[in-house]
Design a protein around this motif. Structure first.
Motif, PDB file in Angstrom:
ATOM      1  N   GLY A  49      45.386  41.593  42.064  1.00  0.00           N
ATOM      2  CA  GLY A  49      45.834  41.900  43.413  1.00  0.00           C
ATOM      3  C   GLY A  49      46.924  42.956  43.433  1.00  0.00           C
ATOM      4  O   GLY A  49      46.905  43.865  44.263  1.00  0.00           O
ATOM      5  N   MET A  50      47.860  42.868  42.488  1.00  0.00           N
ATOM      6  CA  MET A  50      48.941  43.840  42.427  1.00  0.00           C
ATOM      7  C   MET A  50      48.435  45.217  42.008  1.00  0.00           C
ATOM      8  O   MET A  50      48.900  46.237  42.516  1.00  0.00           O
ATOM      9  N   MET A  51      47.461  45.246  41.085  1.00  0.00           N
ATOM     10  CA  MET A  51      46.903  46.539  40.673  1.00  0.00           C
ATOM     11  C   MET A  51      46.198  47.224  41.830  1.00  0.00           C
ATOM     12  O   MET A  51      46.406  48.416  42.087  1.00  0.00           O
ATOM     13  N   ILE A  52      45.356  46.484  42.539  1.00  0.00           N
ATOM     14  CA  ILE A  52      44.624  47.069  43.664  1.00  0.00           C
ATOM     15  C   ILE A  52      45.596  47.461  44.774  1.00  0.00           C
ATOM     16  O   ILE A  52      45.487  48.539  45.366  1.00  0.00           O
ATOM     17  N   SER A  53      46.558  46.611  45.043  1.00  0.00           N
ATOM     18  CA  SER A  53      47.554  46.907  46.068  1.00  0.00           C
ATOM     19  C   SER A  53      48.313  48.191  45.736  1.00  0.00           C
ATOM     20  O   SER A  53      48.529  49.039  46.598  1.00  0.00           O
ATOM     21  N   ARG A  75      43.930  56.540  50.067  1.00  0.00           N
ATOM     22  CA  ARG A  75      44.089  56.424  48.622  1.00  0.00           C
ATOM     23  C   ARG A  75      42.738  56.150  47.973  1.00  0.00           C
ATOM     24  O   ARG A  75      41.827  55.666  48.625  1.00  0.00           O
ATOM     25  N   PRO A  76      42.630  56.416  46.676  1.00  0.00           N
ATOM     26  CA  PRO A  76      41.368  56.141  45.982  1.00  0.00           C
ATOM     27  C   PRO A  76      41.123  54.638  45.864  1.00  0.00           C
ATOM     28  O   PRO A  76      42.065  53.847  45.850  1.00  0.00           O
ATOM     29  N   ASP A  80      32.814  52.553  42.557  1.00  0.00           N
ATOM     30  CA  ASP A  80      32.155  53.563  41.722  1.00  0.00           C
ATOM     31  C   ASP A  80      33.055  54.109  40.617  1.00  0.00           C
ATOM     32  O   ASP A  80      32.941  55.249  40.211  1.00  0.00           O
ATOM     33  N   ARG A  81      33.959  53.286  40.137  1.00  0.00           N
ATOM     34  CA  ARG A  81      34.849  53.685  39.049  1.00  0.00           C
ATOM     35  C   ARG A  81      34.632  52.776  37.854  1.00  0.00           C
ATOM     36  O   ARG A  81      34.189  51.644  37.991  1.00  0.00           O
ATOM     37  N   ARG A  82      34.998  53.257  36.703  1.00  0.00           N
ATOM     38  CA  ARG A  82      34.950  52.435  35.494  1.00  0.00           C
ATOM     39  C   ARG A  82      36.236  51.624  35.405  1.00  0.00           C
ATOM     40  O   ARG A  82      37.324  52.145  35.625  1.00  0.00           O
ATOM     41  N   VAL A  83      36.094  50.371  35.056  1.00  0.00           N
ATOM     42  CA  VAL A  83      37.242  49.483  34.918  1.00  0.00           C
ATOM     43  C   VAL A  83      37.132  48.786  33.569  1.00  0.00           C
ATOM     44  O   VAL A  83      36.069  48.299  33.204  1.00  0.00           O
TER      45      VAL A  83
END
Length: 110
Positions: A49-53, A75-76, A80-83
């Motif tokens: 949650g903190m990373m996405i926030s 913001r991005p 469609d991104r690599r995680v």
């Protein structure tokens, strides 16, 4: 654990996962239970949650509430991104290790 002196205690429950040195201070015959597995799911959820926030600029949005509404920007996202997901492995004789779960090659694309 002098607080247990004179008290008939069969079990002491800890809210943490550590237990180093506890055996030497427990009363004879007293069991000690740790909270292994209790906090990991909520901690992982909080980290995500903190990373996405942070990536979505939530701290800036909160600070900008007192300013004009137009001060926020797009913001991005993670779409469609690599995680990369990394999880700790159980301790081994060599010490803690890190296990990285990589998606199958077909899921990565070009």
């Amino acid at each position: 654990m002098t607080a247990l002196d004179g008290v008939d205690v069969a079990l002491v429950q800890s809210q943490s996962i550590g237990y180093d040195g506890v055996a030497s201070v427990l009363p004879d015959g007293c069991l000690f239970a740790i909270a292994a597995g209790v906090h990991e799911p909520s901690t992982a959820e909080l980290a995500w949650g903190m990373m996405i926030s942070s990536q979505r600029g939530m701290p800036d949005f909160v600070r900008n509430q007192e300013k004009a509404p137009g001060t926020n920007s797009q913001r991005p996202s993670l779409a469609d991104r690599r995680v990369l997901l990394a999880t700790p492995m159980p301790k081994s004789a060599e010490g803690p290790q890190l296990y990285v779960r990589a998606p199958p090659a077909a899921a990565i694309g070009n």
